[in-house]
Design a protein around this motif. Structure first.
Motif, short mmCIF file in Angstrom:
data_model
loop_
_atom_site.label_atom_id
_atom_site.label_comp_id
_atom_site.label_asym_id
_atom_site.label_seq_id
_atom_site.Cartn_x
_atom_site.Cartn_y
_atom_site.Cartn_z
N PHE B 264 3.42 -0.30 0.93
CA PHE B 264 4.21 -1.36 0.31
C PHE B 264 5.33 -0.72 -0.50
N ASP B 265 6.53 -1.22 -0.34
CA ASP B 265 7.74 -0.84 -1.09
C ASP B 265 8.74 0.00 -0.31
N ASP B 266 8.24 0.75 0.68
CA ASP B 266 9.12 1.67 1.40
C ASP B 266 9.89 2.58 0.46
N ALA B 270 7.21 7.10 1.86
CA ALA B 270 6.62 6.48 3.05
C ALA B 270 6.90 7.30 4.30
N THR B 271 8.05 7.93 4.33
CA THR B 271 8.40 8.72 5.51
C THR B 271 7.87 10.15 5.42
N LEU B 272 7.34 10.49 4.28
CA LEU B 272 6.82 11.84 4.10
C LEU B 272 5.41 11.97 4.63
N ALA B 273 4.75 10.84 4.71
CA ALA B 273 3.35 10.89 5.11
C ALA B 273 3.21 11.31 6.56
N THR B 274 2.01 11.74 6.88
CA THR B 274 1.68 12.01 8.27
C THR B 274 0.51 11.10 8.61
N VAL B 280 6.14 -2.37 3.74
CA VAL B 280 6.94 -3.55 3.44
C VAL B 280 8.10 -3.13 2.55
N ARG B 281 9.30 -3.34 3.04
CA ARG B 281 10.46 -2.80 2.36
C ARG B 281 11.15 -3.81 1.45
N THR B 282 11.58 -3.32 0.28
CA THR B 282 12.43 -4.09 -0.63
C THR B 282 13.57 -3.18 -1.04
N ASP B 283 14.71 -3.75 -1.30
CA ASP B 283 15.83 -2.94 -1.78
C ASP B 283 15.70 -2.80 -3.29
N VAL B 325 12.11 -9.38 1.74
CA VAL B 325 11.43 -8.14 2.13
C VAL B 325 11.48 -8.06 3.65
N GLU B 326 11.22 -6.88 4.16
CA GLU B 326 11.11 -6.77 5.61
C GLU B 326 10.03 -5.76 5.94
#
Lengths: 346, 346
Positions: B264-266, B270-274, B280-283, B325-326
């Motif tokens: 949740f949050d992006d 989030a992209t560092l994980a494996t 869920v993305r919010t700006d 959110v997206e």
DNA sequence: GTGAAAGCGCTAACAA
DNA sequence: TTGTTAGCGCTTTCAC
């Protein structure tokens, strides 16, 4: 807004008594004091900082300039700065310069007039910033400059520790992925490389580029590192190391089996990686706290406004302004692939 | 310190002319103005914000209270807040409450007297904070409360999106790992769960605990999730998701093969994980920016100091204060293990 | 022990 | 167009 006058009227004393009762309780008759304090509380009186600051010639505020709050390194330093500042009775204006030297300088200029002093963390425009700050009290973090007080960590030593570790694992060719061009931290790491090479002539080092101190930077560097033939790589910071690891995995290069990776700073992301990163640790909150201590010390020697004070009275750099580092060994480093050590002796 | 008087004397005009030349250039004769401006620059004059603030009845400063700067979520919001505040001519005091409700309230009290308004982000002590802030202009982020202006993201909808996604992948039993007990964000997510369950009665949900919104929290929750028999898990935030993934891997549970994980949050982690997290993305920067906009709007309606203004004139909540959110689909979610969908039809 | 009064640096009436 | 003046809220001599 409730002012001293309101409290004075309501408790039947003069405004000076109110001021005293709150600031120097011992100089006021106990019963008067109690009455005043009670009224002040009842009315919800809060002294106006602008007014008392104006009077005293200080603002009670410090300024902190960082290149990027989203970088966990600076987040931690910021946390340390504001926590310590709170203890010393200061509030902290935090500004993010977005890694932009011009903006940074502009921000420094702006902050100067509303703060008692500034902490400039890893300034990207050091000279210009200091010029902009003129005679404002300034403490630098991760940068040394003439007679300006500074706090930093012993990054060069950290690099030596890392190389030592890698060498012990049989690595003889180590790559370094450099950070921002004008970055003092990067220069310190390179100095550490030089020192390590001098101490361990059997270790070759190869440096690649200067990359953004973020994950993307590491991704961009990964292929260069592979092409360099190094069996181990030391990254400018943990984020770069994470980018390296991610890109390497995509290319099918296994960390640490094919390539050992060492990060820098031991921010919380170091443990998030797969594998968890071996990294050079610094106590970042302490770094920030010390910067505040230094700044407050400088503030203490300057008489508020006017008199520039005796320059000779300026506190000399304390021997403590370089914080120690330690190597944290996790799973991203292992024996060099082709080393004879790969098979343990006996 | 250079004051208006110095500039006035040096340029042979009165202090009011200096003030005007700098603030309302058009109301001063061009030649006079040029002379004054030149002198001001030469002397390095910078208006004292405390003084002009005192006069104007405002400080030009805003306060931002966050639970934890080292949490990338708050780092991003903070970045957005200070960037937008700079555009509106405000500086921002940033304080980290360390997830401590008592400290938070204390900080709010302290900030109140040195700011024009406060942004309280995910307050852990909402009621107490608002009481402490009394009639100070306040905007809440991630929390709604009576008539206090607030900005938040549509987290409940985000949960629905996530459940929808998981259901489409064949998951019929979804776990939710809850965040801080008194957290409004957690409540919103739970409300989203309810909504999702209502819309998709074939999806069972099970919630576990309340955990710290950090990596450790996710680690602590992992075993409960496995025991729950869920085939997918929705974490309170990305950090918790990372903790889950890390602990699951240690247990030999493969993500996403054995268990799908949604964050949740992006935040950047989030992209560092494996594997990289579906989340869920919010700006977040925009969230912070909007909070400042709301606050500045409130400030605009309040006449500086004194007159409490017509309460009826208070701006009503704009319809825009819930940000969209997206769902960002990455590699941490896949088909449910036992689902008939595991083998694509045909 | 308490009060009166003088500003800190600035801006905004009000005069000239 | 420019100058004079009165404070903003507070602290701090200096008297009493």
């Amino acid at each position: 807004m409730v002012t001293v006058r309101d409290v004075a009227r309501e408790s039947g004393v003069s405004i000076s008594t109110v001021s005293r009762a709150l600031a120097e309780p011992e100089r006021v008759a106990p019963e008067t004091r109690d009455r005043v304090v009670a009224v002040a509380n009842r009315l919800g009186y809060r002294p106006n900082r602008a007014a008392s600051g104006l009077r005293a010639g200080r603002t009670g505020a410090l300024g902190l300039v960082v290149p990027d709050l989203e970088n966990p390194y600076f987040a931690s330093v910021t946390k340390g700065v504001q926590a310590r500042a709170r203890q010393t009775g200061h509030a902290v204006f935090v500004v993010d310069a977005g890694e932009d030297p011009a903006l940074e300088t502009e921000l420094v200029t702006g902050l100067r007039s509303q703060t008692d002093g500034l902490v400039l963390c890893s300034p990207r425009a050091a000279e210009a910033d200091l010029e902009a700050a003129r005679d404002a009290p300034v403490v630098l973090v991760n940068l040394r400059h003439d007679g300006v007080p500074s706090v930093s960590s012993d990054d060069a030593h950290g690099v030596v520790l890392a190389v030592e570790h890698l060498r012990a694992l049989g690595h003889r060719r180590v790559a370094y992925v450099g950070g921002p061009d004008r970055s003092w931290s990067d220069a310190r790491r390179r100095a550490g490389l030089d020192a390590a090479r001098e101490r361990y002539p059997d270790v070759e080092t190869v440096t690649v580029g200067s990359f953004r101190p973020r994950v993307e930077g590491g991704r961009a560097a990964a292929d260069l590192v592979v092409a360099s033939g190094a069996t181990a790589v030391l990254a400018y910071n943990d984020l770069v190391a994470l980018g390296l690891v991610a890109r390497l995995r995509e290319r099918g290069v296994d960390v640490p089996r094919d390539l050992s990776v060492v990060g820098f700073d031991d921010t919380f992301v170091a443990t998030l990686a797969t594998p968890p990163l071996t990294t050079v640790r610094t106590d970042l909150a302490r770094l920030g706290a010390r910067a505040v201590d230094r700044l407050v010390a400088v503030l203490g020697t300057r008489r508020p406004s006017g008199s520039d004070g005796d320059p000779a009275a300026a506190p000399t750099a304390s021997p403590d302004d370089v914080l120690p580092v330690e190597l944290v060994v996790r799973d991203s480093t292992t024996l060099a692939p082709t080393s004879e050590l790969s098979v343990p002796p006996r």
